[in-house]
Write a protein that holds these residues in place. Structure first.
Motif, PDB file in Angstrom:
ATOM      1  N   MET A   1       0.835  -1.206   0.000  1.00 43.50           N
ATOM      2  CA  MET A   1       0.000   0.000   0.000  1.00 43.50           C
ATOM      3  C   MET A   1       0.872   1.259   0.000  1.00 43.50           C
ATOM      4  SD  MET A   1      -3.267  -0.736  -0.013  1.00 43.50           S
ATOM      5  CE  MET A   1      -4.053   0.731   0.626  1.00 43.50           C
ATOM      6  N   THR A   2       0.355   2.304  -0.609  1.00 43.87           N
ATOM      7  CA  THR A   2       1.002   3.611  -0.597  1.00 43.87           C
ATOM      8  C   THR A   2       0.160   4.529   0.274  1.00 43.87           C
ATOM      9  OG1 THR A   2       1.876   3.300  -2.838  1.00 43.87           O
ATOM     10  CG2 THR A   2       1.789   5.548  -1.993  1.00 43.87           C
ATOM     11  N   TYR A   3       0.759   5.088   1.301  1.00 40.57           N
ATOM     12  CA  TYR A   3       0.023   5.877   2.290  1.00 40.57           C
ATOM     13  C   TYR A   3       0.248   7.368   2.054  1.00 40.57           C
ATOM     14  CZ  TYR A   3      -0.396   1.346   4.508  1.00 40.57           C
ATOM     15  OH  TYR A   3      -0.665   0.024   4.754  1.00 40.57           O
ATOM     16  N   VAL A   4      -0.842   8.102   2.055  1.00 38.28           N
ATOM     17  CA  VAL A   4      -0.812   9.530   1.759  1.00 38.28           C
ATOM     18  C   VAL A   4      -1.456  10.287   2.912  1.00 38.28           C
ATOM     19  CG1 VAL A   4      -1.474  11.326   0.119  1.00 38.28           C
ATOM     20  CG2 VAL A   4      -1.061   8.990  -0.693  1.00 38.28           C
ATOM     21  N   GLY A   5      -0.764  11.311   3.401  1.00 36.51           N
ATOM     22  CA  GLY A   5      -1.313  12.163   4.448  1.00 36.51           C
ATOM     23  C   GLY A   5      -1.600  13.541   3.895  1.00 36.51           C
ATOM     24  N   ILE A   6      -2.726  14.120   4.299  1.00 38.11           N
ATOM     25  CA  ILE A   6      -3.104  15.462   3.845  1.00 38.11           C
ATOM     26  C   ILE A   6      -3.371  16.341   5.061  1.00 38.11           C
ATOM     27  CG2 ILE A   6      -4.721  16.843   2.506  1.00 38.11           C
ATOM     28  CD1 ILE A   6      -5.299  14.464   0.778  1.00 38.11           C
ATOM     29  N   ASP A   7      -2.626  17.436   5.156  1.00 35.52           N
ATOM     30  CA  ASP A   7      -2.878  18.442   6.190  1.00 35.52           C
ATOM     31  C   ASP A   7      -3.807  19.488   5.582  1.00 35.52           C
ATOM     32  OD1 ASP A   7      -2.182  19.682   8.860  1.00 35.52           O
ATOM     33  OD2 ASP A   7      -1.567  21.294   7.513  1.00 35.52           O
ATOM     34  N   VAL A   8      -5.000  19.601   6.150  1.00 39.15           N
ATOM     35  CA  VAL A   8      -6.052  20.433   5.560  1.00 39.15           C
ATOM     36  C   VAL A   8      -6.076  21.806   6.203  1.00 39.15           C
ATOM     37  CG1 VAL A   8      -8.532  20.632   5.156  1.00 39.15           C
ATOM     38  CG2 VAL A   8      -7.435  18.384   5.071  1.00 39.15           C
ATOM     39  N   ALA A   9      -6.089  22.823   5.385  1.00 40.99           N
ATOM     40  CA  ALA A   9      -6.321  24.199   5.820  1.00 40.99           C
ATOM     41  C   ALA A   9      -7.452  24.776   4.983  1.00 40.99           C
ATOM     42  CB  ALA A   9      -5.046  25.033   5.673  1.00 40.99           C
ATOM     43  N   LYS A  10      -7.911  25.950   5.344  1.00 38.95           N
ATOM     44  CA  LYS A  10      -9.037  26.554   4.627  1.00 38.95           C
ATOM     45  C   LYS A  10      -8.696  26.818   3.165  1.00 38.95           C
ATOM     46  CE  LYS A  10     -12.166  30.532   4.726  1.00 38.95           C
ATOM     47  NZ  LYS A  10     -12.559  31.779   5.445  1.00 38.95           N
ATOM     48  N   ALA A  11      -7.464  27.286   2.906  1.00 37.42           N
ATOM     49  CA  ALA A  11      -7.102  27.706   1.553  1.00 37.42           C
ATOM     50  C   ALA A  11      -6.266  26.694   0.796  1.00 37.42           C
ATOM     51  CB  ALA A  11      -6.353  29.043   1.601  1.00 37.42           C
ATOM     52  N   LYS A  12      -5.570  25.795   1.509  1.00 43.56           N
ATOM     53  CA  LYS A  12      -4.652  24.887   0.803  1.00 43.56           C
ATOM     54  C   LYS A  12      -4.593  23.525   1.458  1.00 43.56           C
ATOM     55  CE  LYS A  12      -0.497  26.474   3.310  1.00 43.56           C
ATOM     56  NZ  LYS A  12       0.061  25.219   3.793  1.00 43.56           N
ATOM     57  N   ARG A  93       8.826  16.803  17.696  1.00 45.95           N
ATOM     58  CA  ARG A  93       9.069  18.093  18.342  1.00 45.95           C
ATOM     59  C   ARG A  93       8.774  19.287  17.435  1.00 45.95           C
ATOM     60  NH1 ARG A  93      12.765  14.455  20.203  1.00 45.95           N
ATOM     61  NH2 ARG A  93      12.972  14.280  22.475  1.00 45.95           N
ATOM     62  N   ASN A  94       8.832  19.083  16.144  1.00 44.98           N
ATOM     63  CA  ASN A  94       8.626  20.178  15.203  1.00 44.98           C
ATOM     64  C   ASN A  94       7.244  20.082  14.561  1.00 44.98           C
ATOM     65  OD1 ASN A  94      11.291  21.288  15.504  1.00 44.98           O
ATOM     66  ND2 ASN A  94      12.060  19.551  14.304  1.00 44.98           N
ATOM     67  N   LYS A  95       6.733  21.240  14.175  1.00 44.15           N
ATOM     68  CA  LYS A  95       5.397  21.256  13.583  1.00 44.15           C
ATOM     69  C   LYS A  95       5.344  22.271  12.452  1.00 44.15           C
ATOM     70  CE  LYS A  95       0.525  22.054  14.706  1.00 44.15           C
ATOM     71  NZ  LYS A  95       0.038  20.873  13.962  1.00 44.15           N
ATOM     72  N   THR A  96       5.203  21.781  11.241  1.00 47.44           N
ATOM     73  CA  THR A  96       4.926  22.608  10.066  1.00 47.44           C
ATOM     74  C   THR A  96       3.855  21.873   9.268  1.00 47.44           C
ATOM     75  OG1 THR A  96       6.559  21.528   8.624  1.00 47.44           O
ATOM     76  CG2 THR A  96       7.347  23.380   9.993  1.00 47.44           C
ATOM     77  N   ASP A  97       3.307  22.540   8.268  1.00 41.55           N
ATOM     78  CA  ASP A  97       2.264  21.908   7.455  1.00 41.55           C
ATOM     79  C   ASP A  97       2.793  20.665   6.741  1.00 41.55           C
ATOM     80  OD1 ASP A  97       0.501  23.836   8.268  1.00 41.55           O
ATOM     81  OD2 ASP A  97       0.791  25.109   6.503  1.00 41.55           O
ATOM     82  N   LYS A  98       4.018  20.758   6.199  1.00 46.15           N
ATOM     83  CA  LYS A  98       4.598  19.605   5.505  1.00 46.15           C
ATOM     84  C   LYS A  98       4.870  18.452   6.470  1.00 46.15           C
ATOM     85  CE  LYS A  98       6.775  21.711   1.452  1.00 46.15           C
ATOM     86  NZ  LYS A  98       8.045  21.878   0.698  1.00 46.15           N
ATOM     87  N   LEU A  99       5.404  18.793   7.656  1.00 51.35           N
ATOM     88  CA  LEU A  99       5.670  17.752   8.650  1.00 51.35           C
ATOM     89  C   LEU A  99       4.372  17.117   9.142  1.00 51.35           C
ATOM     90  CD1 LEU A  99       8.533  19.375  10.777  1.00 51.35           C
ATOM     91  CD2 LEU A  99       8.720  17.462   9.155  1.00 51.35           C
ATOM     92  N   ASP A 100       3.329  17.932   9.272  1.00 53.21           N
ATOM     93  CA  ASP A 100       2.035  17.389   9.698  1.00 53.21           C
ATOM     94  C   ASP A 100       1.478  16.425   8.657  1.00 53.21           C
ATOM     95  OD1 ASP A 100       2.122  18.766  12.031  1.00 53.21           O
ATOM     96  OD2 ASP A 100       0.718  20.348  11.438  1.00 53.21           O
ATOM     97  N   ALA A 101       1.622  16.756   7.380  1.00 56.28           N
ATOM     98  CA  ALA A 101       1.153  15.861   6.321  1.00 56.28           C
ATOM     99  C   ALA A 101       1.906  14.538   6.363  1.00 56.28           C
ATOM    100  CB  ALA A 101       1.323  16.530   4.959  1.00 56.28           C
TER     101      ALA A 101
END
Length: 326
Positions: A1-12, A93-101
């Motif tokens: 399987m290929t696993y994909v994560g999406i961090d959702v925001a209002k605009a992107k 320890r770190n949190k950015t949109d890319k890291l969250d995805a």
């Protein structure tokens, strides 16, 4: 399987595909155009081997989940608390949109969350109308509070005009809800079953119909946990702290069931004895109301799953039939 994560925001949408090396990343707009770009970007992977995961972030991720699901891609929509707990367990320890995805993709690979079932167009419309109805009632209550404390005549005229407008909108939205129920046999049946429970009127039935997908749950305790009404124990060694509500669930359900639970505590033949017993044991009023709310959810789950109106003797009759068949 290929696993994909999406961090959702209002605009992107920030997207990460879990690979054996570094995750692949993509950022697209949270629009139909962005969804099409995302589907094209994922086209290099076989659809039956894709598992996309995103958090239940208000309504911002629904359109994306629908677009991917309509393409035959497996989608999971998970509680943000689960992803947060997973991140803490991994000492992130770190949190950015890319890291969250990338984190959501790792969570998907590790936990294999269940697939999301897209709501029908009718269900989406009913939920949207109900939430609008609920919002208008909140705004009306705010304006009534302002009316009581306001002394300026010009302001009172404005508030009165706004209240009249809100009453018109409330009536229009309620009529649209009633019309939708009348045109949909499934909603009609749910309303009939839920309204048969003493303590559950039309408004509470609409709340449950809008906020709960009963098909997702296989046990009443799962529904209770979804509402955040399950007990949270605090015990370690010799320390025994207070048992509280987890509150990790739908605040809409907890808020909406508060007053119906009080009514059910006075008039429901299955909840009244529970209410009296807890009062006799000296339990506080909030604990008693929470117990009544949980019982209401158990009863709602029961009538929907058995497709049978409320019957205070249902369990006794069921046990008698079981004994007769043995």
């Amino acid at each position: 399987m290929t696993y994909v994560g999406i961090d959702v925001a209002k605009a992107k949408l920030d997207v990460a595909v879990k690979t054996t090396k570094k995750p692949r990343h993509l950022t697209v707009e949270n629009t139909e155009k962005g969804f099409a770009k995302l589907v094209g970007w994922l086209a290099k992977y076989p659809k039956n081997e894709l598992h996309v995961c995103l958090e239940a972030t208000s309504t911002y991720g629904v359109d994306c989940a629908l677009a991917l699901s309509n393409q035959g891609i497996q989608v999971s929509v998970v509680n943000p608390f689960l992803v947060k707990a997973y991140a803490e367990s991994e000492l992130r320890r770190n949190k950015t949109d890319k890291l969250d995805a990338a984190l959501i993709a790792d969570f998907c690979a590790e936990k294999s969350p269940r697939s999301w079932t897209p709501p029908s167009e009718t269900e989406q419309r009913f939920t949207s109308l109900y939430r609008r109805w609920e919002t208008l009632k909140v705004i009306k209550a705010q304006e009534l509070n302002r009316f009581e404390s306001e002394r300026c005549e010009d302001t009172l005229v404005s508030i009165t005009s706004h209240l009249s407008y809100l009453d018109e909108q409330l009536s229009a939205v309620e009529a649209a809800l009633d019309c939708l129920v009348e045109q949909t046999p499934q909603l009609q049946q749910q309303l009939r079953l839920l309204s048969s429970i003493p303590g559950v009127g039309k408004v509470t039935a609409y709340l449950l119909m809008a906020e709960v997908d009963f098909q997702v749950f296989t046990a009443a305790n799962q529904l209770v946990a979804f509402a955040g009404l399950n007990p949270k124990h605090n015990q370690s060694g010799n320390h025994k702290g207070r048992v509280t509500l987890s509150k990790k669930g739908s605040s809409r359900l907890r808020k909406g069931l508060y007053f119906p639970a009080i009514t059910a505590g006075q008039h429901n033949p299955l909840i009244r004895p529970l209410w009296l017993r807890l009062e006799h044991e000296g339990k506080c009023s909030l604990l008693i109301i929470a117990a009544a709310m949980r019982k209401l959810l158990h009863l709602a789950f029961g009538v929907i799953k058995t497709n049978t109106p409320f019957d205070p003797h249902y369990l006794d009759n069921h046990k008698t039939k079981a004994l007769q068949n043995t």
